[in-house]
Each structure stands twice: as C-alpha cells, then as structure tokens.
Design a protein around this motif. Sequence first.
Motif, short mmCIF file in Angstrom:
data_model
loop_
_atom_site.label_atom_id
_atom_site.label_comp_id
_atom_site.label_asym_id
_atom_site.label_seq_id
_atom_site.Cartn_x
_atom_site.Cartn_y
_atom_site.Cartn_z
N TYR A 79 0.87 -0.93 -0.11
CA TYR A 79 0.04 0.00 0.14
C TYR A 79 0.99 1.41 -0.02
O TYR A 79 2.21 1.04 0.37
N THR A 80 0.38 2.36 -0.44
CA THR A 80 1.15 3.63 -0.38
C THR A 80 1.51 4.09 1.10
O THR A 80 0.75 3.84 1.88
N ASN A 81 2.81 4.51 1.13
CA ASN A 81 3.30 4.90 2.32
C ASN A 81 3.30 4.17 3.61
O ASN A 81 3.06 4.35 4.68
N VAL A 82 3.78 2.88 2.88
CA VAL A 82 3.91 2.03 4.26
C VAL A 82 5.63 1.76 4.41
O VAL A 82 5.75 0.94 5.53
N LEU A 129 18.48 -8.51 -8.09
CA LEU A 129 17.86 -7.12 -8.44
C LEU A 129 16.78 -6.74 -7.28
O LEU A 129 15.73 -7.73 -7.28
N LEU A 130 16.87 -5.62 -6.88
CA LEU A 130 15.77 -5.12 -5.94
C LEU A 130 15.06 -4.01 -6.50
O LEU A 130 15.60 -3.01 -7.07
N SER A 131 13.64 -4.00 -6.86
CA SER A 131 12.78 -2.88 -7.20
C SER A 131 11.84 -2.37 -6.28
O SER A 131 11.31 -3.07 -5.67
N ASP A 132 11.97 -1.13 -6.41
CA ASP A 132 10.80 -0.42 -5.41
C ASP A 132 9.70 0.24 -6.36
O ASP A 132 10.01 0.93 -7.34
N THR A 133 8.52 -0.37 -6.43
CA THR A 133 7.34 0.10 -7.12
C THR A 133 6.50 0.96 -6.46
O THR A 133 6.47 1.32 -5.36
N VAL A 134 5.48 1.61 -7.36
CA VAL A 134 4.55 2.64 -7.01
C VAL A 134 3.60 1.88 -6.16
O VAL A 134 3.27 0.74 -6.06
N GLY A 135 3.33 2.58 -5.09
CA GLY A 135 2.42 2.11 -3.93
C GLY A 135 0.86 2.00 -4.45
O GLY A 135 0.35 2.64 -5.48
N PHE A 136 0.03 1.05 -3.93
CA PHE A 136 -1.16 0.67 -4.21
C PHE A 136 -2.11 1.53 -3.39
O PHE A 136 -1.56 1.95 -2.41
N ILE A 137 -3.24 1.46 -3.67
CA ILE A 137 -4.39 2.45 -2.75
C ILE A 137 -5.64 1.82 -3.16
O ILE A 137 -5.83 1.26 -4.41
N LEU A 158 10.41 -13.00 -6.67
CA LEU A 158 9.91 -12.81 -5.27
C LEU A 158 9.33 -11.57 -4.88
O LEU A 158 9.84 -10.60 -5.30
N LEU A 159 8.25 -11.49 -4.29
CA LEU A 159 7.69 -10.23 -3.69
C LEU A 159 7.92 -10.13 -2.20
O LEU A 159 7.51 -11.10 -1.29
N LEU A 160 8.25 -8.95 -1.79
CA LEU A 160 8.40 -8.55 -0.50
C LEU A 160 6.86 -7.57 -0.16
O LEU A 160 7.08 -6.32 -0.70
N HIS A 161 5.97 -8.20 0.34
CA HIS A 161 4.60 -7.44 0.61
C HIS A 161 4.73 -6.46 2.05
O HIS A 161 4.67 -7.31 3.05
N VAL A 162 5.18 -5.23 1.81
CA VAL A 162 5.43 -4.51 2.91
C VAL A 162 4.21 -3.67 3.48
O VAL A 162 3.20 -3.34 2.56
N VAL A 222 -4.12 -4.66 -1.79
CA VAL A 222 -2.80 -4.93 -2.56
C VAL A 222 -2.97 -6.37 -3.24
O VAL A 222 -2.66 -6.53 -4.49
N GLU A 223 -3.61 -7.20 -2.46
CA GLU A 223 -3.60 -8.87 -3.08
C GLU A 223 -4.64 -8.63 -3.92
O GLU A 223 -4.59 -9.46 -5.24
#
Length: 405
Positions: A207-210, A249-257, A280-284, A299-300
């Motif tokens: 989610y955005t801002n996590v 490789l690690l990518s930072d993607t746009v937050g969901f809402i 692999l996903l790291l669900h923050v 998010v899911e």
Amino acid sequence: MIEEKDISLERAVLIGVITKDQNEEKSKEYLDELEFLTYTAGGYAIKRFTQKMEMPNPKTFIGTGKMEEVRAFIDANDITTAIFDDELSSAQERNISKILEVKVLDRTNLILDIFAQRAQTSYARTQVELAQCEYLLPRLRGMWTHLERQKGGIGMRGPGETEIETDRRIVRDKIALLKARIKTIDKQMAVQRGNRGKMVRVALVGYTNVGKSTLMNVISKSEVFAENKLFATLDTTVRKVVIQNLPFLLSDTVGFIRKLPTQLVDSFKSTLDEVREADLLLHVVDISHPNFEEHIASVEKILGEIKSGDKPTIMVFNKIDAYTAEHLDDDDLETERSEKHYSLDEWKSTWMSKVGNNALFISALNKKNLEDFKKRVYDEVREIHVTRFPYNQFLYPDYNYEDME
C-alpha cells in the motif's frame, strides 16, 4: 487530523456517503485517506460532509438538502474546492459544479493530480498524461462549462489546464499518440530487463506510504526518495543488491491504494511489469495502521488483477516501533479487547499461523529485526538462484548477516 500550517494550501471540503456497502466506520476511514490525499496534493480539508443513503444520487451524488448545506458552508468559508470520495460521472460533475460554483474533484481526479506532481521521468509523465486524457475524454462536455474560470491548483495540472478548448477528436488523437510513445518505451524497457540476465528479481510491493522506499534505502544502501506522503515514489527504482557474494535485483514500485483508478493500472503497465517479472515479492505492510489488513486485501486484489497473486511472497510487517508506541495503554481491563487492541506478539502469532515463516516484523526506519529480515531474504533468493544455476551452488556459503552491516 492534518493541521493547516500553510496559508497557500487550497481550502477544500470532503464529501462522502454512508451506504449499505460502506458503513459509517468505513466511510470515516475512506475520508481519512481522502484527507491525506488532499494534503499530499496541496490542499487542506476544512470540513467533511457525509450522508446516509441507499446509494449515491445519480444526479448530484448526495441529496438536495445536503448539497444546499455544503453550498452554504462553501459560500461562508471561502472554500475553493469540493472533493468527493468516489468517482463522479460527467453528469454528476456538471450538475454539482453548477450548484456549488467551485472546483469539483473526485477521488480519481485527485490521485491523478498527485501522480502528475510526483512524475519525475519523461516516461512517468507520459503515463500520467495518458491516464489524465482517458479520464478527461468522457467528461469533456461537463468540464468546459466550469473549468474555464479556474486558475490552476489541485486537479488542474496536466492536460486539464492546457486543453480546455479542445474537442473529443483532438483528445483521442493525443491518447493514440501517447499510447504509441508508451509502446515504444515499453519495448526499450523490456530490452533493459532482458539485458539484466537471469539474476533473481525481488520486488517491493504494498500500500502507499508503508515504508517501501525506506526499506529499499536500508537494504540497497541507496538514496531513494522517501517522504511521509502518499505516492512519494512514482518511478520504479531498481538496484543491484549483494548479500555476501550473492547478487540480486531489488525494485521499489509505486504504492497501491483502494479505489485505484483503472486508467493508472492500464497506463502504468511497464511499471507493474517489474512486479509481474519478479521472482519474489516482499509485501510491505504498515502494521501501525489500524486497518492494515484491509490494505493487505487491496494489494492482493491488484496483484491478482495483474496476474501476480501466486508469486512467492514474504509478508514484511513494518513500523513495529510505531505500533508498539500506539498500544502502550491497551492493557486497560475496562476496555473490551478486539483486534484493535492486539499486542504485537498476538499479531505475530496470528500471521505466522497464516503464512508460517513468511511473516517478518521489522522497523526499517529504526533498523529493528533487520538481521532476521536479511537472512530470510537471502535464504529465499539463494534457493531461487540455486534452482536456476545448480552448478553455482558451491559459490554460496552459509549466510552471515554481519557482512550486510
């Protein structure tokens, strides 16, 4: 509540409904989020209006009496913007504008405006402009009658301020041009992803801002922009990370809402391709947010829509320090305990029973429990790598997280 600190912020009212599908508590939560969106866009919510209805009024979203109440407040308090929590039809927007005689925005328009502010690269700006044009097209008739007297500000960035005189044909031509431009860049980005070889790819989602960007900075020792505002990160950032001698490789993607505009999901296809192609996903998750489980569900849902819901995923519950600080007084015996009063240990037990060792609890900002986090990520990446390159497994000794400090 967000305090008004800057007189330059646009003064706005927020408007939502309470229905059988959205009770009072849910409506309040959505309006809290809408207020944060307003603040992120450069506005300040002076007052909220809600109305209980079976369903939104097809002509004016809210009832006639409530609309008069909103209009009276706007006239008496120098309000410049009315923001609705759901997407308005072109007819609703046109009718409401005639009554209120101020700028009228809905949640989708507000999110698009924030994206327009946050887009840093030409590609991101192109994606946002495409989404804005697709949002604008069915609303042309309604917009010309009231936007021509507006002077910019929230919701006025992008094509809305420069193409007020245009017609549907010109907007359609522009959409076609933007889609062609994005298609060309998509091919270039696909080549770039291909050039990365078969390195294991890990994507931060949530989610955005996590706290995804903060975690990205800690893991990759880079300086990705992080701010306590929604959608602080818009462009996908990819960094090469090495744990001992194991690179990935690690990518930072746009937050969901919640209620993410369809236009954005479509136009940000390549940005989301980083998620689709991840191993692999790291669900923050911001565990300090009172409704973090609903954020997880949102998010899911989006991951399912982009066909990434079945990827190996580690749940990373972030901001445990903030959660602990907020729940110091939850031992009051007179308070009826619910999930809102769970201790951190209780949440750990709950989620570990759901996903096993795929649940981690950390504070990226204060670097709490990062050793366990790094080891868990290393183990997962190593397993994927050894499966992909079985002849290289002798290169990877047992993990020693101290090398990451």
